[in-house]
Scaffold this motif. Sequence first.
Motif, PDB file in Angstrom:
ATOM      1  N   SER A   2       0.841  -1.192   0.000  1.00  0.00           N
ATOM      2  CA  SER A   2       0.000   0.000   0.000  1.00  0.00           C
ATOM      3  C   SER A   2       0.876   1.242   0.000  1.00  0.00           C
ATOM      4  O   SER A   2       1.921   1.279   0.627  1.00  0.00           O
ATOM      5  CB  SER A   2      -0.877  -0.007   1.237  1.00  0.00           C
ATOM      6  OG  SER A   2      -1.358   1.288   1.478  1.00  0.00           O
ATOM      7  N   THR A   3       0.474   2.253  -0.725  1.00  0.00           N
ATOM      8  CA  THR A   3       1.256   3.484  -0.770  1.00  0.00           C
ATOM      9  C   THR A   3       0.698   4.522   0.191  1.00  0.00           C
ATOM     10  O   THR A   3       1.089   5.662   0.156  1.00  0.00           O
ATOM     11  CB  THR A   3       1.271   4.071  -2.193  1.00  0.00           C
ATOM     12  OG1 THR A   3      -0.083   4.227  -2.616  1.00  0.00           O
ATOM     13  CG2 THR A   3       1.999   3.171  -3.151  1.00  0.00           C
ATOM     14  N   GLY A   4      -0.237   4.145   1.033  1.00  0.00           N
ATOM     15  CA  GLY A   4      -0.749   5.112   1.993  1.00  0.00           C
ATOM     16  C   GLY A   4      -2.190   4.813   2.327  1.00  0.00           C
ATOM     17  O   GLY A   4      -2.697   3.751   1.995  1.00  0.00           O
ATOM     18  N   VAL A   6      -6.195   4.755   2.294  1.00  0.00           N
ATOM     19  CA  VAL A   6      -7.211   4.786   1.245  1.00  0.00           C
ATOM     20  C   VAL A   6      -8.337   5.666   1.749  1.00  0.00           C
ATOM     21  O   VAL A   6      -8.787   5.538   2.874  1.00  0.00           O
ATOM     22  CB  VAL A   6      -7.702   3.361   0.936  1.00  0.00           C
ATOM     23  CG1 VAL A   6      -8.881   3.391  -0.018  1.00  0.00           C
ATOM     24  CG2 VAL A   6      -6.567   2.540   0.357  1.00  0.00           C
ATOM     25  N   SER A 111       1.650   9.444   2.503  1.00  0.00           N
ATOM     26  CA  SER A 111       1.538   8.930   1.129  1.00  0.00           C
ATOM     27  C   SER A 111       2.883   9.060   0.425  1.00  0.00           C
ATOM     28  O   SER A 111       3.659   9.976   0.705  1.00  0.00           O
ATOM     29  CB  SER A 111       0.519   9.746   0.333  1.00  0.00           C
ATOM     30  OG  SER A 111      -0.740   9.692   0.925  1.00  0.00           O
ATOM     31  N   GLY A 133      -1.206   7.104  -5.725  1.00  0.00           N
ATOM     32  CA  GLY A 133      -1.916   5.945  -6.247  1.00  0.00           C
ATOM     33  C   GLY A 133      -2.685   6.329  -7.495  1.00  0.00           C
ATOM     34  O   GLY A 133      -2.457   7.400  -8.074  1.00  0.00           O
ATOM     35  N   THR A 149      -5.107   6.535  -3.453  1.00  0.00           N
ATOM     36  CA  THR A 149      -5.061   7.051  -2.091  1.00  0.00           C
ATOM     37  C   THR A 149      -5.765   8.400  -2.045  1.00  0.00           C
ATOM     38  O   THR A 149      -6.757   8.571  -1.370  1.00  0.00           O
ATOM     39  CB  THR A 149      -3.607   7.164  -1.605  1.00  0.00           C
ATOM     40  OG1 THR A 149      -3.014   5.869  -1.664  1.00  0.00           O
ATOM     41  CG2 THR A 149      -3.550   7.674  -0.174  1.00  0.00           C
ATOM     42  N   ARG A 150      -5.239   9.361  -2.813  1.00  0.00           N
ATOM     43  CA  ARG A 150      -5.920  10.666  -2.874  1.00  0.00           C
ATOM     44  C   ARG A 150      -5.331  11.495  -4.013  1.00  0.00           C
ATOM     45  O   ARG A 150      -4.260  11.194  -4.536  1.00  0.00           O
ATOM     46  CB  ARG A 150      -5.778  11.429  -1.554  1.00  0.00           C
ATOM     47  CG  ARG A 150      -4.361  11.862  -1.221  1.00  0.00           C
ATOM     48  CD  ARG A 150      -4.368  12.814  -0.027  1.00  0.00           C
ATOM     49  NE  ARG A 150      -3.033  13.072   0.482  1.00  0.00           N
ATOM     50  CZ  ARG A 150      -2.209  14.019   0.020  1.00  0.00           C
ATOM     51  NH1 ARG A 150      -2.553  14.779  -1.009  1.00  0.00           N
ATOM     52  NH2 ARG A 150      -1.016  14.186   0.563  1.00  0.00           N
TER      53      ARG A 150
END
Length: 372
Positions: A2-4, A6, A111, A133, A149-150
């Motif tokens: 995961s990059t950060g 969700v 992130s 993401g 993520t955002r």
Amino acid sequence: MSTGPVIPMVGELILESPRRGKPPRHLADLDQAGRRGALVEAGLPAYRADQISRHFFSHYSSDPTTWTDIPAAEREKLAAALTPQLLTPVKELQCDGGTTRKTLWRLFDGSLVESVLMRYPDRVTMCISSQAGCGMNCPFCATGQGGLTRNLSAAEILSQVVAGSADLAAGLVPGGPGRVSNVVFMGMGEPLANFNTLVHVLKTLTTPQPHGMGIGARGITVSTVGLVPRMKELAQLGLPVRLALSLHAPDDELRDTLVPVNTRWKVSEVLKAAWEYAEVTRRRVSIEYALIKDINDQAWRADLLGDRLRGKLVHVNLIPLNPTPGSKWTASRPEDEREFVRRLEAKGVTVTVRETRGREIDGACGQLAAAE
Ligand code: SAH
């Protein structure tokens, strides 16, 4: 991988998370009137906004200790109001004798995003991320695997270009001091899914220094999976940025799986929007096509692609697939790649095979963040 965090969906239980919220406001999120307003709000003199913009966009400095034209007592407050640090380098990888540099950045909420600087004899290109993401879910892309993520803020996006510009200006990139001449939105994220922010970023990139970065619109490329309504809006902006369309297949059956948004906007629709873009902006559209062995590299697909593109203001960029870790797919055989090129050229379509820089440093979109 995961990059950060969700972003919670509507209706989902929102758990307490220190990572929630918006990135701190920065002068690069605002226009010049907004920058002045932000200073007034903080009880600081509005006219300082021009000086701080000059430090940030012309000297690439958000370090108040270097702002010697401003009284020392004021600098920290001004920096807190307008130039909070948004990007923290986590890792930097180099290759090509230091002329390709990839940076992994940590954002305020943890992130991770990537940017890449590529210096060529005649230009310097920054490849930047527009989202942490990506929600487009393309199965061959490392970023697509982790989900969205955002959206990044305008200042988080622009700060990637400023960071590269700072290194170049300081002579830290082999080849002597230089400037960023090209910006490509081919890092993490789908730029047209962060549309309003993208528009502000494009305006700021092209606004002359010191209020913007003074980069020519013709040197900027926005790459998209093909969000048709946004492509139409982008065409109407009056900024002659280049559009790159990630096509990857000439037929709906295959494109539905390689670029899942194709189930919403079909190849014929997305190409129609691309031709409209070319017509309105008078700019040649790039068709991005990652060549994947035995998946989309057949001779008949080259012919079909050629038929769909012939006679248009278009250029095809073939990208040998950079396989993501664990991927069942790999790049095409050299002979198939050559045949693909030959068949496109036979239809009168101009085509190049992209020089793949930075393979040895996980150059493909999202690979560095995924590994972290
Ligand atoms: N979301 C936008 C921009 C980011 S991706 C878009 O899809 O266009 C930038 C380009 O890199 C796209 O053309 C994308 O399809 C391509 N790409 C992603 N993963 C790749 C991989 N593993 N090998 C080759 N090209 C890849």
